[in-house]
Design a protein around this motif. Structure first.
Motif, short mmCIF file in Angstrom:
data_model
loop_
_atom_site.label_atom_id
_atom_site.label_comp_id
_atom_site.label_asym_id
_atom_site.label_seq_id
_atom_site.Cartn_x
_atom_site.Cartn_y
_atom_site.Cartn_z
N LYS A 235 -6.13 -5.50 -0.73
CA LYS A 235 -7.22 -6.16 -0.01
C LYS A 235 -6.58 -7.25 0.82
O LYS A 235 -5.73 -7.98 0.29
CB LYS A 235 -8.19 -6.77 -1.02
N VAL B 236 0.83 -1.20 0.00
CA VAL B 236 0.00 0.00 0.00
C VAL B 236 0.87 1.25 0.00
O VAL B 236 0.58 2.23 -0.67
CB VAL B 236 -0.95 0.00 1.22
N HIS C 219 -6.85 2.03 0.50
CA HIS C 219 -6.63 2.83 -0.72
C HIS C 219 -5.77 4.04 -0.35
O HIS C 219 -6.09 4.77 0.58
CB HIS C 219 -7.98 3.28 -1.28
N GLY D 262 -9.87 3.30 4.07
CA GLY D 262 -10.22 1.93 3.77
C GLY D 262 -11.41 1.44 4.57
O GLY D 262 -12.07 2.21 5.26
N ASN E 229 -0.36 1.28 -4.09
CA ASN E 229 -1.32 0.37 -4.72
C ASN E 229 -2.48 0.09 -3.79
O ASN E 229 -2.31 0.08 -2.57
CB ASN E 229 -0.64 -0.96 -5.06
N ASP E 230 -3.64 -0.14 -4.39
CA ASP E 230 -4.78 -0.56 -3.59
C ASP E 230 -4.51 -1.98 -3.09
O ASP E 230 -3.80 -2.73 -3.75
CB ASP E 230 -6.04 -0.60 -4.46
N PHE F 182 -4.19 7.09 4.04
CA PHE F 182 -4.85 5.88 3.57
C PHE F 182 -6.28 5.90 4.06
O PHE F 182 -6.55 6.31 5.19
CB PHE F 182 -4.19 4.63 4.14
#
Ligand code: ADP
Length: 653
Positions: free
Chosen positions: A361, A354, A381, A395, A358-359, A393
């Motif tokens: 999960k 991150v 994100h 999320g 980059n995104d 960030f």
């Protein structure tokens, strides 16, 4: 005293002037104008008093001038008289005649100069009424007297000259001396009066100046206080409003008074706060929806600012982590602490990802304060600033514990179902065993008979080898048949099986008929097939498909058991639209159409020893193969069960 004055000023400013009707600019200008006017008035009165003092000084000056003029006139008259007296004593006619002209001119000139000086005296100076007539009479009389004296001197009549001097000129000098005395007295009186007046004027000026200064100060203080209060009071109300709004009390309103800038500002503030209140309510409503949505979906949101290191958690995030938002401030450290120790490495790996922008999960577990464990799926994100640097960030965290548990439960149920299916198969096979025993006994008995026959042929004196071979061949056929039946039965008992092999469904149907034929025969039931030629294969679990056929066929047999004239079980296969359509029909008792769905419910059975699991298991097997199973029935007129299976491309040769 000052307090009283201020109170009075407030009362006056509020009740009389209504200062707040004016804008602040004109209000201040008006106040200063009043102060300047008061100062001007004080100055005007002082100037008037100065003027009065000046008039008195001029008058003083005037009377002094009058005295000086009179004294000069008197002196020149005295000098004139003394010169004449000297000539008379010396009886010097020549000198008298020579100087008489200069004497006359001098005295006349002095007299005219005096009158001239008197005429220029300030208007306020009151001349002695005898002054001008005396001067005029000197001017008129002296030249004539001088001529007479000169004539008498030229005729040496000095006694007559002395007499004339004593009787005509001397009285003039006496009158002048008298005048001087009078005027001196008058001047003294007038000077005293003028000095008195000047002193009075001085006192008045002093008084006026101090009164004016005091009044101006009072006036300025009153106006200043009234104007200041007219500004500070509404400003104070404005401040009160601001404080209330800052506290979040949006019901507060600034009381409106007047029409000045502050009053207008107050009304603008009120309008603004109404709008703000509406926006705030809207925001609260949306937040409530969001919170509710987060609660319902078990999804919380979070944000982590890299610059300030501040961490935001939504109410649902607090709820998921099992901590109280009133007593806990979330930090990255406390978050990491709550992550299950085994999952911290995952978090660290994703974190690096991150940070590269980059995104991400990631799934992890958290350990709650009560030591219970939750399964979390989180999405992160990164947010960048204008220069592309990651600064924050945002999320979500989703509590997937229930889903996870449900999956585990489903898996357990699937296992139970599989076990049940196996059990059901075994139960069915248990029932079948008796009839299968007969089925197997028959080829075995035949094989035994053929073996005995073969032995007999061999035990002969001349063994009949051909007969013995024929009998042995029959024996082999019988044993092979028995072995065939046994191997098919063992397949049915096998738990699980290979998944997704290519199955020739027609062949499978034939196998099942071999297995169930004797059961059908027991109840005089005939089995008929209508199998399509070149039926495509199906990719299926062979054993499971066998189970479906067995359930459907046994149900059909069960339904026809009670009918008097046997019955017929028909099995059809056909291909349509890249699918296989299989039907199993019987001529049994059937079922009411409204039960068409109910019979697929687990544990629904109308049989004494039924489990009610055959049909639901069959349906779940067919559906797991991508097909569909349904039933069409009518009471007393048999039933038809149909199912579809996806066909594979390669057709069966
Ligand atoms: P079980 O056979 O143990 O009762 P199933 O799930 O196989 O369980 O069948 C459920 C019920 O559906 C049966 O008890 C019966 O009432 C009905 N049924 C199933 N097949 C037929 C059929 N061919 N004709 C009439 N009724 C049927």
């Amino acid at each position: 005293m000052l307090g009283k004055l201020a109170g009075w000023a407030t009362k006056v400013s509020e009740s009389t002037f209504h200062l707040h009707r004016f804008n602040i600019g004109p209000r201040l200008t008006l106040g200063f104008l009043f102060i300047v006017l008061a100062l001007l008035m004080g100055n005007a009165v002082s100037l008037w008093q100065f003027h009065l003092a000046r008039t008195q000084a001029d008058r003083l000056n005037g009377v002094d001038q009058e005295l000086i003029t009179v004294l000069q006139a008197h002196t020149s008259l005295m000098s004139f008289y003394e010169r004449l007296d000297a000539f008379t004593h010396s009886e010097n006619t020549g000198q008298l005649v020579r100087e008489v002209e200069a004497l006359r001119n001098a005295i006349l000139q002095e007299s005219r100069r005096s009158r001239d000086a008197l005429s220029r005296l300030p208007a306020g100076v009151q001349l002695d009424p005898a002054l001008l007539p005396t001067l005029l009479s000197i001017e008129d009389t002296l030249p004539a007297e001088l001529e007479a004296i000169t004539a008498l001197a030229q005729s040496n009549e000095w006694d007559a000259v002395r007499l004339r001097l004593a009787n005509q000129v001397r009285p003039l000098e006496s009158r002048s001396s008298e005048l001087v005395e009078n005027i001196d007295r008058e001047v003294g009186e007038q000077r005293a009066q003028a000095v008195l007046n000047i002193e009075q004027a001085q006192r008045r000026i002093l008084l006026i100046l101090s009164v004016t200064a005091a009044l101006t100060l009072l006036f300025a203080a009153f106006l200043g206080s009234a104007i200041t209060r007219s500004i500070t009071q509404p400003l104070g109300r404005l401040m009160e409003g601001s404080t209330a709004w800052a506290r979040g009390d949006f019901s507060h309103r600034v009381p409106g008074a007047g029409k000045d800038e502050i009053a207008r500002l107050g009304s603008v503030f009120n309008d603004m706060i109404v709008r703000l209140q509406e926006l705030y309510r809207e925001l609260q409503r949306r937040e409530a929806y969001l919170t509710e949505a987060q609660r319902l979906s078990h999804t919380g949101s979070w944000a982590w600012n890299l610059l300030t290191q501040r961490v935001f958690w939504s109410a649902e995030t607090f709820q998921i982590f099992g901590v109280d938002p009133n007593t806990t401030t979330p930090t990255m450290e406390s978050f990491l602490e709550s992550v299950h120790p085994d999952d911290r490495t995952t978090i660290a790996l994703v974190d690096t990802e991150v940070r590269h922008g980059n995104d991400a999960k990631y799934d992890f577990r958290i350990v709650l304060p009560d030591h219970s464990i939750k399964y979390i799926t989180s999405v992160a994100h990164p947010i960048r600033n204008d220069s592309g640097q990651v600064i924050e960030f945002v999320g979500t965290v989703m509590d997937v514990t229930e889903r996870k548990r449900a999956e585990e439960e489903r898996e357990r149920l699937r296992q139970v179902q599989a076990d049940l299916a196996h059990l059901s198969r075994i139960t069915t096979m248990g029932e079948l065993t008796a009839s299968l025993a007969h089925e197997i006994r028959q080829p075995i008995t035949a094989a035994l008979t053929n073996a005995k026959t073969s032995l007999r042929w061999l035990d002969r004196d001349t063994p009949e080898l051909e007969e013995a071979r024929a009998a042995t061949s029959r024996m082999i056929r019988d044993v092979t048949r028995a072995a065939d039946i046994i191997s098919r039965i063992s397949l049915l008992f096998k738990k699980g099986g290979s998944q997704g092999e290519l199955v020739d469904v027609n062949e499978l149907i034939r196998e099942m008929i071999v297995l169930l034929r004797s059961e059908a025969n027991r109840y005089s039931i005939s089995i008929r097939t209508e199998l399509a030629q070149h039926l495509p294969n199906a990719r299926a679990d062979r054993v499971q498909l066998q189970q479906v056929f067995m359930n459907l066929m046994l149900n059909g047999i069960d339904a026809m058991k009670g009918t008097t004239n046997g019955g017929e079980l028909t099995i059809k296969s056909e291909a349509c639209d890249a699918q296989l359509l299989i039907s199993v029909s019987d001529t049994g008792v059937g079922f009411p159409p409204e039960q068409a769905d109910q019979i697929f419910s687990a544990f629904f059975t109308t049989k004494d020893s039924g489990t009610g699991m055959g049909l639901p298991i069959s349906r779940s097997i067919i559906e797991s193969h991508g097909g569909r199973l349904w039933a069409v029935g009518a009471s007393g007129r048999g039933a038809t069960f149909q199912f579809t299976l996806p066909a594979t491309v390669a057709a069966h040769a």
